[in-house]
Design an enzyme around this catalytic site. Sequence first.
Site, PDB file in Angstrom:
ATOM      1  CB  SER A 148      -0.883   0.003   1.255  1.00 18.68           C
ATOM      2  OG  SER A 148      -1.481   1.279   1.438  1.00 18.68           O
ATOM      3  CE1 TYR A 161      -3.771  -0.732   3.683  1.00 18.12           C
ATOM      4  CE2 TYR A 161      -5.309  -2.563   3.712  1.00 18.12           C
ATOM      5  CZ  TYR A 161      -4.555  -1.644   3.015  1.00 18.12           C
ATOM      6  OH  TYR A 161      -4.566  -1.654   1.638  1.00 18.12           O
TER       7      TYR A 161
HETATM    8  C1  GCO Z   1      -7.875   3.524   3.953  1.00 20.82           C
HETATM    9  C2  GCO Z   1      -7.801   2.784   2.640  1.00 20.82           C
HETATM   10  C3  GCO Z   1      -6.347   2.611   2.224  1.00 20.82           C
HETATM   11  C4  GCO Z   1      -6.287   2.188   0.765  1.00 20.82           C
HETATM   12  C5  GCO Z   1      -4.871   2.048   0.280  1.00 20.82           C
HETATM   13  C6  GCO Z   1      -4.165   3.370   0.293  1.00 20.82           C
HETATM   14  O1  GCO Z   1      -8.690   3.154   4.807  1.00 20.82           O
HETATM   15  O2  GCO Z   1      -7.097   4.497   4.072  1.00 20.82           O
HETATM   16  O3  GCO Z   1      -8.444   1.534   2.720  1.00 20.82           O
HETATM   17  O4  GCO Z   1      -5.765   1.665   3.081  1.00 20.82           O
HETATM   18  O5  GCO Z   1      -6.956   0.982   0.590  1.00 20.82           O
HETATM   19  O6  GCO Z   1      -4.182   1.113   1.034  1.00 20.82           O
HETATM   20  O7  GCO Z   1      -2.870   3.169  -0.211  1.00 20.82           O
END
Ligand code: GCO
Length: 257
Positions: A148, A161
């Site tokens: 990401s 994440y």
């Molecule tokens: C969030 C998004 C991001 C995108 C992506 C950005 O909640 O900010 O889901 O995580 O999916 O990863 O690069």
Amino acid sequence: MAIATTLFDLTGRTILITGASRGIGFAMAKACAEHGARVVLNGRDPATLAEKVDALAAAGHAAEGEAFDVTDEAATIAALDRIVARHGALHGAIANAGVQHRVPVLDFPTADFRRVVETNLTACFVLGREAAKRMAATGGGAIINTVSMLGPIARPTVPAYIAAKEGLRALTRAMAVELGAKGIRVNAIAPGYVATEMNTALIENEPFNAWVIGRTPMGRWAQPEELGGAAVFLMSPAGAFVSGHILSVDGAMSVAV
Ligand code: GCO
């Protein structure tokens, strides 16, 4: 005069893409199929997966499905063995499946943190290790991890994440340095904000949507199809000496203040 070239030709290559029932995963699978690859699409739901496989097959592409949960190590291994049994080799693997969970860090449950890391990092490690074993046995191959834009930079409420995706960048480099001698390249693609189902809630949140559009120099969300070319490049002869690389596809958002 156009010069015919095999630089981006994936003919004869069998490539597994996880999380391919929708979004970025399906876009990568479609692009690889359109460049000649036999694509094996993975998703958790057999019915949804079959719809996508059928769509590619109806367009004349070599496509098949392997439904399994990427966090199930035994199921992952069994699927890889079935693919090699059917086709003799696995030439590419795109570890794309991922989940998102948005909660302020002080309220973020440990169980959800573990779940996100399990899917977005550990499952990619298992897929990469097991795919690499099989690739090494038949002359090599290429692995791509979907990371990401977030990782080196962060935003609030998505700590699991971000931690997992940054870890996956590091794992990409760790595997690239160990597997080069076996003819296996390991790279990552770092999407910016892409208009996928996972991000629907963000797109429909007007302030967030305006923030993405304002913060992205190209002034818009990416479409999933715009991630396909990066996957073809890293899977193809054009990427023959590219390994350990993180390829950003974010409209310059990650380099803008
Ligand atoms: C969030 C998004 C991001 C995108 C992506 C950005 O909640 O900010 O889901 O995580 O999916 O990863 O690069």
